[in-house]
Design an enzyme around this catalytic site. Structure first.
Site, PDB file in Angstrom:
ATOM      1  N   LYS A   1       0.827  -1.211   0.000  1.00 47.36           N
ATOM      2  CA  LYS A   1       0.000   0.000   0.000  1.00 47.36           C
ATOM      3  C   LYS A   1       0.863   1.264   0.000  1.00 47.36           C
ATOM      4  O   LYS A   1       0.634   2.212  -0.754  1.00 47.36           O
ATOM      5  CB  LYS A   1      -0.926  -0.026   1.225  1.00 47.36           C
ATOM      6  CG  LYS A   1      -1.622   1.286   1.529  1.00 47.36           C
ATOM      7  CD  LYS A   1      -2.499   1.734   0.360  1.00 47.36           C
ATOM      8  CE  LYS A   1      -2.902   3.176   0.470  1.00 47.36           C
ATOM      9  NZ  LYS A   1      -4.116   3.397   1.157  1.00 47.36           N
TER      10      LYS A   1
ATOM     11  N   CYS B   1      -3.235  10.866   1.992  1.00 51.00           N
ATOM     12  CA  CYS B   1      -2.602   9.592   1.617  1.00 51.00           C
ATOM     13  C   CYS B   1      -1.242   9.831   0.979  1.00 51.00           C
ATOM     14  O   CYS B   1      -0.209   9.509   1.550  1.00 51.00           O
ATOM     15  CB  CYS B   1      -3.488   8.850   0.627  1.00 51.00           C
ATOM     16  SG  CYS B   1      -5.177   8.698   1.200  1.00 51.00           S
TER      17      CYS B   1
HETATM   18  N1  SAJ Z   1      -1.796  14.988  -8.165  1.00 51.73           N
HETATM   19  C1  SAJ Z   1      -0.943  15.708  -8.969  1.00 51.73           C
HETATM   20  N2  SAJ Z   1      -0.622  15.202 -10.190  1.00 51.73           N
HETATM   21  C2  SAJ Z   1      -1.125  14.021 -10.641  1.00 51.73           C
HETATM   22  C3  SAJ Z   1      -2.014  13.301  -9.820  1.00 51.73           C
HETATM   23  C4  SAJ Z   1      -2.327  13.814  -8.571  1.00 51.73           C
HETATM   24  O1  SAJ Z   1      -0.440  16.774  -8.601  1.00 51.73           O
HETATM   25  O2  SAJ Z   1      -0.792  13.631 -11.758  1.00 51.73           O
HETATM   26  C5  SAJ Z   1      -2.127  15.496  -6.828  1.00 51.73           C
HETATM   27  C6  SAJ Z   1      -3.618  15.752  -6.615  1.00 51.73           C
HETATM   28  O3  SAJ Z   1      -3.984  17.018  -7.083  1.00 51.73           O
HETATM   29  C7  SAJ Z   1      -3.728  15.614  -5.121  1.00 51.73           C
HETATM   30  C8  SAJ Z   1      -2.704  14.540  -4.792  1.00 51.73           C
HETATM   31  O4  SAJ Z   1      -1.834  14.473  -5.901  1.00 51.73           O
HETATM   32  O5  SAJ Z   1      -3.358  16.814  -4.470  1.00 51.73           O
HETATM   33  C9  SAJ Z   1      -3.243  13.168  -4.516  1.00 51.73           C
HETATM   34  O6  SAJ Z   1      -4.332  12.883  -5.355  1.00 51.73           O
HETATM   35  P1  SAJ Z   1      -4.585  11.478  -6.066  1.00 51.73           P
HETATM   36  O7  SAJ Z   1      -5.837  11.567  -6.828  1.00 51.73           O
HETATM   37  O8  SAJ Z   1      -3.379  11.059  -6.804  1.00 51.73           O
HETATM   38  O9  SAJ Z   1      -4.679  10.431  -4.870  1.00 51.73           O
HETATM   39  P2  SAJ Z   1      -5.575  10.325  -3.536  1.00 51.73           P
HETATM   40  O10 SAJ Z   1      -4.730  10.817  -2.394  1.00 51.73           O
HETATM   41  O11 SAJ Z   1      -6.927  10.910  -3.686  1.00 51.73           O
HETATM   42  O12 SAJ Z   1      -5.745   8.728  -3.445  1.00 51.73           O
HETATM   43  C10 SAJ Z   1      -4.593   7.914  -3.400  1.00 51.73           C
HETATM   44  C11 SAJ Z   1      -4.780   6.753  -4.383  1.00 51.73           C
HETATM   45  N3  SAJ Z   1      -3.526   6.047  -4.584  1.00 51.73           N
HETATM   46  C12 SAJ Z   1      -3.069   5.738  -5.824  1.00 51.73           C
HETATM   47  O13 SAJ Z   1      -3.623   6.058  -6.836  1.00 51.73           O
HETATM   48  C13 SAJ Z   1      -1.801   4.957  -5.869  1.00 51.73           C
HETATM   49  C14 SAJ Z   1      -5.853   5.811  -3.874  1.00 51.73           C
HETATM   50  O14 SAJ Z   1      -5.957   4.642  -4.693  1.00 51.73           O
HETATM   51  C15 SAJ Z   1      -5.531   5.378  -2.428  1.00 51.73           C
HETATM   52  O15 SAJ Z   1      -6.503   4.498  -1.901  1.00 51.73           O
HETATM   53  C16 SAJ Z   1      -5.519   6.652  -1.590  1.00 51.73           C
HETATM   54  O16 SAJ Z   1      -4.439   7.461  -2.069  1.00 51.73           O
HETATM   55  C17 SAJ Z   1      -5.314   6.266  -0.143  1.00 51.73           C
HETATM   56  O17 SAJ Z   1      -6.299   6.249   0.607  1.00 51.73           O
HETATM   57  O18 SAJ Z   1      -4.193   5.914   0.233  1.00 51.73           O
END
Ligand code: SAJ
Length: 442
Positions: A203, A257
């Site tokens: 994870k 996360c």
């Molecule tokens: N972000 C970027 N660039 C990107 C993608 C995201 O700057 O290309 C930023 C987003 O704006 C945000 C942050 O990253 O601020 C995180 O957003 P996210 O959509 O990537 O992830 P979370 O935190 O909403 O959810 C993640 C997910 N993990 C993965 O995709 C590996 C989700 O599957 C997990 O269950 C979750 O963390 C968790 O609970 O751990």
């Protein structure tokens, strides 16, 4: 059919409890917050998540889900409480410890305890198990223990809870098998069994992979302007390669996360986890980088007003935890000559005052888009231009149509490119607007 207690009714616990209840289990949902318990027992929800209200209503109406503020005896206990980090980037396991201690007096032979909270490697064995052992039961034999980390994406939680692959780590093979039986009742994805520490690390590495990848994009976003090129275009073309998938830059990485979990590895292995720590530092520096971009844009304007579009940690959710906007607002607060108006259609309660859309734009000297909420694409730049004082816009997420905003008279700046460089592609299509409305009706 076994009775299940789900401890922690937040983004993970509530949907999990509801799905289990609609699948026939008698579920006791437990949360320390009495208002949350009351809302759920009325079939309501306290968080925004597509489809959740209908699911909770169905679970409560079925009679299988009831919420309580005190732990209830069951056969299976699912711990779904937060594992945040402290100011000094250390895992805060106090919530896990509290619920574990609270269920100890209820535990009996044959029970199963599942930790769903994302946890630093070693937590199940070295932190949770010693607490559960206070029950007097032999762990892994009389009391089964498993770690089944949640891996669902906020905004798609319900779909992913059902469809995603699950990784289950068991303290013993029997522990993993018993946990599999529970999840197999609603999970459509494959279920893989392993040991608890591997499951914890799987994870964390998933989120760390994403954090490191985003850091790469953010580093590129700072390099590209120095080359007078557009980072978004570099990423788009590089990603045409069959083995490349660079993520997108932005004002920072938020949420509970991705901006948290990598620290769990750094805390345990500060000497070895160099790349992971560096990625965290790069992403954590992006709000400051964005703030500097803003200061540069408004540097010649006395007593400027800034319009901040979006304060959530990512688009189309209401969650502001660890949001980059919070850090940008903190920096803005240190500069009393700057007036800030904030607009976010998803957020109802916030520590800073929120404005309506028109009031937020009125007499603004710079619009700063910090979150790519779907609605923002349909804001009519011509209408905005008619109410602002200076037509400046900074787009940190490549969410707005440069063409539309420039045609409306705006100085359009995109994070990841030089203020003077001309982008050729990788931009959203323009939208058809009604002259008299702030939003198009699309
Ligand atoms: N972000 C970027 N660039 C990107 C993608 C995201 O700057 O290309 C930023 C987003 O704006 C945000 C942050 O990253 O601020 C995180 O957003 P996210 O959509 O990537 O992830 P979370 O935190 O909403 O959810 C993640 C997910 N993990 C993965 O995709 C590996 C989700 O599957 C997990 O269950 C979750 O963390 C968790 O609970 O751990």
């Amino acid at each position: 059919m076994k009775e299940i207690s789900v401890l922690g009714l937040g983004y993970i616990g509530l949907p999990t409890a509801s799905i289990l209840a609609t699948n026939g289990f008698v579920v006791h949902g437990v949360d320390v917050s009495q208002p949350v318990v009351d809302i759920i027992n009325k079939g309501g929800i306290h968080i925004e998540e597509p489809g959740l209200k209908t699911l909770v209503q169905a679970a409560v109406n079925s009679g299988n889900l009831k919420a309580y503020s005190q732990p209830q005896m069951a056969d299976v206990y699912i711990l779904a409480v937060p594992t945040p980090i402290t100011e000094d980037k250390k895992a805060d396991l106090s919530y896990v410890g509290a619920v574990a201690r609270a269920i100890v007096p209820l535990l009996k032979k044959g029970d199963l305890v599942i930790l769903e909270s994302t946890s630093p490697p070693g937590t199940t064995q070295d932190f949770l198990c010693p607490i559960l052992a206070e029950s007097g039961l032999t762990l892994g034999v009389d009391l089964l223990v498993a770690h089944c980390p949640e891996r669902v994406l906020p905004g798609k939680i319900i779909k992913e809870l059902i469809q995603n692959i699950r990784i289950i780590g068991g303290l013993t093979p029997q522990s993993a098998e018993q946990a599999r039986e529970i999840y197999a009742t609603f999970v459509e994805g494959d279920i893989h069994l392993t040991d608890v520490t591997t499951a914890e690390m799987v994870k964390i590495m998933e989120n760390t992979f994403r954090d490191v990848n985003i850091a790469l994009a953010n580093e590129l976003a700072q390099i590209a302007p120095q080359l007078s090129i557009n980072a978004w275009e570099v990423i788009r073309f590089a990603n045409l390669h069959p083995r490349v998938n660079i993520h997108t830059p932005g004002p920072g990485v938020g949420g509970h996360c991705i901006s948290v979990d990598p620290w769990f590895v750094v805390e345990k292995f500060p000497e070895t986890a160099q790349l992971i720590a560096q990625a965290r530092h790069i992403n954590d520096a992006m709000p400051e980088y964005t703030y500097q971009l803003l200061l540069d844009t408004i540097k010649d304007i006395p007593n400027p007003k800034v319009t901040l579009l979006g304060v959530t940690y990512k688009p189309d959710v209401d969650d502001v935890r660890e949001a980059p906007s919070l850090k940008i607002l903190e920096l803005l607060q240190r500069n009393p000559s700057i007036e800030v108006a904030i607009y976010d259609p998803h957020v109802k309660h916030f520590e800073y005052e929120l404005s309506g859309l028109e009031a937020a734009f009125k007499n603004s000297d710079c619009v700063l888009l910090a979150v790519d909420h779907a609605e923002f694409r349909f804001i009519n730049p011509r209408q905005v231009a008619s109410v602002v004082r200076h037509p400046n816009v900074i787009d940190t997420r490549n969410a707005l149509s440069r063409k539309d905003w420039q045609e409306a008279g705006f100085n359009y700046r995109l994070l990841g490119e030089d203020a003077t460089s001309q982008v050729r592609m990788a931009q959203p299509e323009s939208v058809t607007f009604f002259e008299d409305r702030l939003f198009s009706t699309v």
